[in-house]
Write an enzyme that holds these catalytic residues in place. Structure first.
Site, PDB file in Angstrom:
ATOM      1  NE  ARG A  62      24.315  21.928  -9.489  1.00 33.11           N
ATOM      2  CZ  ARG A  62      23.125  22.450  -9.150  1.00 33.11           C
ATOM      3  NH1 ARG A  62      23.059  23.643  -8.633  1.00 33.11           N
ATOM      4  NH2 ARG A  62      22.018  21.769  -9.330  1.00 33.11           N
ATOM      5  CG  HIS A  85      17.604  23.655   6.322  1.00 32.91           C
ATOM      6  ND1 HIS A  85      17.306  23.661   4.981  1.00 32.91           N
ATOM      7  CD2 HIS A  85      16.886  22.638   6.864  1.00 32.91           C
ATOM      8  CE1 HIS A  85      16.444  22.684   4.724  1.00 32.91           C
ATOM      9  NE2 HIS A  85      16.180  22.044   5.846  1.00 32.91           N
ATOM     10  N   GLY A 126      14.205  37.870   1.518  1.00 37.16           N
ATOM     11  CA  GLY A 126      15.297  38.596   2.176  1.00 37.16           C
ATOM     12  C   GLY A 126      15.019  39.032   3.596  1.00 37.16           C
TER      13      GLY A 126
HETATM   14  C1  GRF Z   1      14.415  30.837   5.293  1.00 37.90           C
HETATM   15  O1  GRF Z   1      13.383  30.044   5.811  1.00 37.90           O
HETATM   16  C2  GRF Z   1      15.726  30.104   5.372  1.00 37.90           C
HETATM   17  O2  GRF Z   1      15.829  29.255   6.466  1.00 37.90           O
HETATM   18  C3  GRF Z   1      15.710  29.295   4.101  1.00 37.90           C
HETATM   19  O3  GRF Z   1      15.148  30.161   3.158  1.00 37.90           O
HETATM   20  C4  GRF Z   1      14.267  31.071   3.800  1.00 37.90           C
HETATM   21  C5  GRF Z   1      14.646  32.463   3.397  1.00 37.90           C
HETATM   22  O4  GRF Z   1      13.683  33.401   3.830  1.00 37.90           O
HETATM   23  N1  GRF Z   1      17.031  28.810   3.760  1.00 37.90           N
HETATM   24  P1  GRF Z   1      13.968  34.971   3.647  1.00 37.90           P
HETATM   25  O5  GRF Z   1      14.237  35.217   2.178  1.00 37.90           O
HETATM   26  O6  GRF Z   1      15.141  35.325   4.494  1.00 37.90           O
HETATM   27  O7  GRF Z   1      12.700  35.620   4.098  1.00 37.90           O
END
Ligand code: GRF
Length: 199
Positions: free
Chosen positions: A59, A103, A9
């Site tokens: 889903r 991403h 998070g």
């Molecule tokens: C991030 O690297 C995001 O790009 C990917 O999942 C990760 C989440 O990290 N989709 P966090 O939980 O926000 O620390």
């Protein structure tokens, strides 16, 4: 805005800490009870819900439960901040053009899981993160913004992950604020390159 996350998070935290203009996070949803994002949402006073995808037959049924919560919270934008589930038209058709994902690669390179590991193994010299609209194909919707970082010779998956994550925390709030203000469109993107810090 409703934020969905499965992991630690830190991106949710960056969004909660930022000025999102007219954007307001009104709910947080996770499919993982262990997500560190719950404590973060609690600390910020944002109502949160745990929905276990394993308790649904499909889903679509899982997505319908999410949509119900989002609609009850009067959400207009759905933000995936590390949400590790593939979603269906049940959610996407309810919020057309209003589901946003981050991403950790320069898409279309390295979609799917372990993007940073894929980048290190491929030997690319630039990596980064992408904010895009979510469509049916995984990690493939229209790109809204990207930030690039160098891949250094000594990088491991973890050191590259942390360098990219630092950019995610800067890029994501900027993009979400611009979307909330109606300033960001497919033809008006945000992009930057962060040079290496050398000692
Ligand atoms: C991030 O690297 C995001 O790009 C990917 O999942 C990760 C989440 O990290 N989709 P966090 O939980 O926000 O620390």
């Amino acid at each position: 805005m409703g934020v969905l996350a499965s992991g630690s998070g830190t991106n949710l935290q960056a969004l909660m800490d930022a000025d999102l203009g007219p954007g307001k996070i009104v709910c947080f949803i996770s499919n993982r009870r262990s997500s560190g994002a719950f404590q973060r949402a609690d600390a910020a006073g944002i109502p949160s819900w745990f929905i276990d995808h394993r308790t649904f037959d499909s889903r679509e049924a899982f997505d319908a439960a999410i949509v119900k919560l989002l609609q009850e919270a009067q959400v207009e934008w759905v933000i995936f901040a590390g949400f590790m589930r593939i979603v269906t038209p049940v959610l996407l058709d309810t919020y057309p053009g209003k589901v946003v994902n981050i991403h950790p690669s320069l898409l279309p390179a390295f979609p799917g899981t372990h993007a940073q590991r894929q980048a290190v193994e491929a030997g690319v010299k630039l990596a980064g993160c992408t904010v895009h609209l979510v469509e049916k194909e995984v990690d493939a919707g229209p790109i809204l913004a990207q930030a690039a970082v160098p891949v250094l010779p000594e990088d491991t998956e973890e050191t590259l992950r942390l360098r990219i994550l630092a950019e995610e925390h800067l890029l994501f709030p900027r993009v979400i604020k611009a979307l909330a203000e109606g300033r960001l469109h497919r033809s008006n993107h945000i992009a930057w390159f962060t040079p290496p810090v050398t000692s």
